[in-house]
Design a protein around this motif. Structure first.
Motif, PDB file in Angstrom:
ATOM      1  N   ASP A 233      -8.322   2.255   3.364  1.00  0.00           N
ATOM      2  CA  ASP A 233      -7.769   3.470   3.952  1.00  0.00           C
ATOM      3  C   ASP A 233      -7.738   3.354   5.477  1.00  0.00           C
TER       4      ASP A 233
ATOM      5  N   GLU B  15      -0.755   0.814   3.027  1.00  0.00           N
ATOM      6  CA  GLU B  15      -2.155   0.402   3.200  1.00  0.00           C
ATOM      7  C   GLU B  15      -2.563  -0.558   2.080  1.00  0.00           C
TER       8      GLU B  15
ATOM      9  N   TRP C 196      -0.138   8.178  -3.865  1.00  0.00           N
ATOM     10  CA  TRP C 196      -1.377   7.786  -3.189  1.00  0.00           C
ATOM     11  C   TRP C 196      -2.378   7.323  -4.233  1.00  0.00           C
TER      12      TRP C 196
ATOM     13  N   ARG D 199      -7.373   8.555   1.142  1.00  0.00           N
ATOM     14  CA  ARG D 199      -6.508   8.055   0.081  1.00  0.00           C
ATOM     15  C   ARG D 199      -5.767   6.828   0.603  1.00  0.00           C
ATOM     16  N   VAL D 200      -5.224   6.060  -0.316  1.00  0.00           N
ATOM     17  CA  VAL D 200      -4.560   4.801   0.053  1.00  0.00           C
ATOM     18  C   VAL D 200      -3.069   4.915  -0.226  1.00  0.00           C
TER      19      VAL D 200
END
Length: 112
Positions: free
Chosen positions: A34, A45, A101, A40-41
């Motif tokens: 992150d 990312e 996400w 969240r990713v």
């Protein structure tokens, strides 16, 4: 007969600790991926984090893994764009709720 009971008791007692360790590891993994710290990713990312091996193997930096840059020194060329597309596909399968996400639970679960 008492030894198997004791072993079973110790094993049962260890399960919550193992589960807690998994959650901690997943939380740490999420924190590392992150980049912007929002909990969240995002796809970008995820792709950036998951491309470390590709980047390391692409010794000439041309965005293509030639056969000699791949493990075993063989294989068809692999372009970075194809690699990123594969990661996007995996991200989509892992994004269980489809919100775009990955949270800690989705990172911990294998892709569908």
């Amino acid at each position: 007969m008492r030894v198997p009971v004791l072993v079973a008791c110790f094993a049962a007692a260890a399960l919550p600790a193992a589960a807690a360790a998994q959650v901690m590891a997943t939380g740490e993994y999420l924190a590392r991926m992150d980049a912007d710290g929002d909990g969240r990713v995002s796809l970008s990312e995820y792709q950036a984090w998951m491309s470390y091996a590709f980047d390391g193997m692409d010794r000439d930096g041309d965005g293509v893994l030639a056969a000699h840059e791949q493990p075993g020194g063989r294989g068809p060329p692999l372009a970075r764009a194809v690699h990123l597309a594969r990661l996007a596909e995996r991200f989509g399968r892992q994004d269980a709720n489809g919100d775009g996400w990955l949270d800690a639970d989705e990172l911990a679960a294998p892709p569908r």
